[in-house]
Design a protein around this motif. Structure first.
Motif, PDB file in Angstrom:
ATOM      1  N   ASN A 273     -29.225   4.383 -15.921  1.00 21.79           N
ATOM      2  CA  ASN A 273     -28.026   5.181 -15.665  1.00 21.79           C
ATOM      3  C   ASN A 273     -27.236   5.479 -16.934  1.00 21.79           C
ATOM      4  O   ASN A 273     -26.604   6.527 -17.051  1.00 21.79           O
ATOM      5  CB  ASN A 273     -27.135   4.473 -14.646  1.00 21.79           C
ATOM      6  CG  ASN A 273     -27.768   4.449 -13.263  1.00 21.79           C
ATOM      7  OD1 ASN A 273     -28.571   5.327 -12.927  1.00 21.79           O
ATOM      8  ND2 ASN A 273     -27.433   3.449 -12.465  1.00 21.79           N
ATOM      9  N   LEU A 277     -26.235   9.103 -18.258  1.00 28.83           N
ATOM     10  CA  LEU A 277     -24.893   9.508 -18.669  1.00 28.83           C
ATOM     11  C   LEU A 277     -24.942  10.264 -19.995  1.00 28.83           C
ATOM     12  O   LEU A 277     -24.308  11.322 -20.151  1.00 28.83           O
ATOM     13  CB  LEU A 277     -23.993   8.277 -18.801  1.00 28.83           C
ATOM     14  CG  LEU A 277     -22.609   8.500 -19.417  1.00 28.83           C
ATOM     15  CD1 LEU A 277     -21.781   9.469 -18.576  1.00 28.83           C
ATOM     16  CD2 LEU A 277     -21.869   7.164 -19.566  1.00 28.83           C
ATOM     17  N   ASP A 281     -24.000  14.247 -20.792  1.00 31.76           N
ATOM     18  CA  ASP A 281     -23.110  14.697 -21.875  1.00 31.76           C
ATOM     19  C   ASP A 281     -23.815  15.713 -22.762  1.00 31.76           C
ATOM     20  O   ASP A 281     -23.215  16.702 -23.203  1.00 31.76           O
ATOM     21  CB  ASP A 281     -22.651  13.501 -22.711  1.00 31.76           C
ATOM     22  CG  ASP A 281     -21.651  12.621 -21.966  1.00 31.76           C
ATOM     23  OD1 ASP A 281     -21.048  13.117 -20.996  1.00 31.76           O
ATOM     24  OD2 ASP A 281     -21.484  11.450 -22.359  1.00 31.76           O
ATOM     25  N   LYS A 306     -24.086  11.367 -12.984  1.00 35.29           N
ATOM     26  CA  LYS A 306     -23.742  11.598 -14.395  1.00 35.29           C
ATOM     27  C   LYS A 306     -24.444  12.840 -14.932  1.00 35.29           C
ATOM     28  O   LYS A 306     -23.855  13.644 -15.657  1.00 35.29           O
ATOM     29  CB  LYS A 306     -24.131  10.380 -15.233  1.00 35.29           C
ATOM     30  CG  LYS A 306     -23.509   9.063 -14.786  1.00 35.29           C
ATOM     31  CD  LYS A 306     -21.985   9.101 -14.822  1.00 35.29           C
ATOM     32  CE  LYS A 306     -21.406   7.744 -14.439  1.00 35.29           C
ATOM     33  NZ  LYS A 306     -19.922   7.760 -14.371  1.00 35.29           N
ATOM     34  N   LYS A 309     -22.746  16.053 -13.770  1.00 33.97           N
ATOM     35  CA  LYS A 309     -21.553  16.464 -14.511  1.00 33.97           C
ATOM     36  C   LYS A 309     -21.925  17.439 -15.613  1.00 33.97           C
ATOM     37  O   LYS A 309     -21.201  18.403 -15.891  1.00 33.97           O
ATOM     38  CB  LYS A 309     -20.855  15.242 -15.099  1.00 33.97           C
ATOM     39  CG  LYS A 309     -20.245  14.299 -14.068  1.00 33.97           C
ATOM     40  CD  LYS A 309     -19.107  14.963 -13.309  1.00 33.97           C
ATOM     41  CE  LYS A 309     -18.463  13.986 -12.339  1.00 33.97           C
ATOM     42  NZ  LYS A 309     -17.390  14.637 -11.532  1.00 33.97           N
TER      43      LYS A 309
END
Length: 487
Positions: A273, A277, A281, A306, A309
């Motif tokens: 995870n 993430l 990004d 994540k 996003k």
């Protein structure tokens, strides 16, 4: 082909040589076609006074003989039995010598021959135990041969010294080579340091395969630093290595500022995870990646959230593979809702094919696909139903199209070509899916479109209508009763 290799090989001008440098098609180009390479300036003046190991004694003896004779003489010189396949195919653009047991000396004989060869563009030498001496011969050959564009030396156990030899070659940055396969060569962290130092300033290598090696977190840090600087790579395969969280984060940090990489395969690693993430990004900032494979990386619903996003702001990614990660319905929802919230998303394929979804999920997905008709999400099936029943395709799509074309007195191929603004026989998968969903002549769902894409010889992100030209559609199997139930 004929073994008529007795004619003298005359030298060609540099302009003629440069005219032949267009890269051939390859697996790199699923959504990433290699660009035509710039003209290659050969810097031979500095080497004119020194001879390489490939220059055989009494070179004047071989100046005017054909490629076949040169190869036979080279084999005699190094003491190996000639490879009959190479003799038969040395004037083809692709020579596949994988699993031929060449060894270092057999490789050297081939390298001697290829110094003056102008026809071989792709050379496959996987699993030949070529060792350090063999890879050295190949790198020396590439100093002189500016026709060869693709080289596969996978599964040759090259190790640290092999990596050093290749890195020294890459630092010189003056060959026509644009595709390099180095899979399965026992490369460890020290090898990553050498290769990445060379690749940081190399702009000619467009496709690099480093899968099935032994890079771990330190290797990931080197690769991340390289990606932040490299301006040439378009496709990078790092699957089946040993990256964990630290290496994954470093690798993804390098993607933030990278401006050329289009395809990244990091499947079968240990991103977890935290790595997901970092990937999210990177996707939020990266404006180049179109294909990312993070299958089997221990990513749970939290990690999928994540990544989502990043998808909410990404305007270029087209393919995301998350197969064999421990995701459930919650993770699947977060992915498609991210696409829904991004009106500029270009996502075409999301692979979560080990996840069982619900009927409510399918309804939400239908709404997302109405906004993004190019999108297809592959999942395992519906909860509580068998996979076969949950993915009902409806009426055979080719039957529907054939019925329409017979009514309009046009061919099936003409119908498909009418969907393509360019009028060509090939079309990007995403554009085809969007055109089929949006056309109003034939009612068809996205599951039926998926079947059409499989039928239309889908390769490297393109469908090909020419596969239907010679096909007798009257022999298409009649739909079964259960197929008549539309989704």
């Amino acid at each position: 082909m004929d073994d008529d290799d007795n004619e003298p090989v005359e030298s060609e001008t540099k302009d003629e040589a440069e005219a032949e440098l267009t890269p051939q098609d390859s697996d790199v180009t699923l959504y990433c076609e290699a660009e035509v390479l710039p003209s290659v300036e050969k810097e031979k003046s500095a080497r004119e006074d020194s001879e390489t190991d490939l220059e055989i004694e009494d070179t004047e003896k071989f100046f005017n003989i054909g490629q076949k004779e040169l190869y036979l003489e080279a084999c005699k010189l190094v003491g190996v039995v000639p490879a009959s396949y190479f003799i038969r195919n040395m004037e083809e653009s692709c020579v596949n010598l994988n699993h031929h047991g060449l060894g270092p000396m057999g490789t050297k004989a081939i390298a001697i021959t290829l110094v003056s060869n102008t026809t071989v563009l792709k050379l496959e030498l996987g699993d030949n135990c070529i060792q350090e001496e063999g890879i050295m011969s190949l790198m020396e050959m590439l100093h002189e041969n500016y026709y060869l564009q693709e080289l596969n030396v996978s599964d040759n156990n090259l190790g640290l010294e092999g990596a050093r030899i290749i890195s020294n070659f890459l630092q010189e940055n003056n060959s026509s080579l644009w595709k390099l396969k180095l899979s399965g060569n026992s490369f460890k962290e020290e090898c990553a340091a050498l290769l990445c130092q060379a690749l940081s300033s190399n702009y000619r290598i467009r496709s690099l395969n480093l899968s099935h090696n032994e890079f771990s977190d330190i290797g990931g840090e080197h690769l991340g630093q390289m990606l932040a600087l490299n301006v040439g790579l378009q496709s990078l395969n790092l699957s089946w290595n040993h990256f964990n969280i630290r290496g994954a984060v470093a690798l993804c940090n390098g993607l933030r500022s990278n401006v050329t990489l289009k395809k990244l395969d990091v499947s079968m690693n240990g991103f977890g995870n935290e790595g997901a993430l970092a990937l999210g990004d990177a996707l939020r900032l990266n404006s180049c990646l179109v294909y990312v494979d993070v299958s089997r990386n221990g990513i749970t619903n939290e990690g999928a959230s994540k990544i989502s996003k990043g998808l909410e702001n990404n305007e270029c990614l087209q393919v995301l593979k998350l197969f064999l990660n421990p995701l459930s319905l919650e993770g699947a929802y977060s992915l498609i809702m991210a696409i829904k919230r991004n009106p500029k998303s270009r996502m075409e394929d999301i692979d979560i094919s080990n996840v069982l979804v619900s009927e409510q999920f399918v309804k939400v997905l239908d709404g997302v696909c109405a906004i993004h008709p190019q999108l297809d999400v592959v999942y395992k099936g519906l909860q509580g139903l068998s996979t076969k029943k949950s993915i009902s395709l409806g009426t055979n799509p080719m039957r529907l199209i054939q019925s329409y074309t017979e009514q309009k007195k046009i061919s099936v191929v003409e119908f498909f070509r009418s969907l393509n603004p360019t009028g060509l026989m090939t079309m990007p998968v995403g554009d085809f899916r969007k055109a089929m969903i949006q056309q109003s002549n034939i009612l068809i769902n996205r599951y039926q479109v998926r079947e059409l894409i499989k039928k239309l010889d889908e390769k490297k992100g393109m469908v090909n209508f020419s596969s239907l030209e010679k096909e007798d559609l009257s022999k298409t199997v009649e739909p079964k009763p259960e197929e008549l139930q539309s989704t």
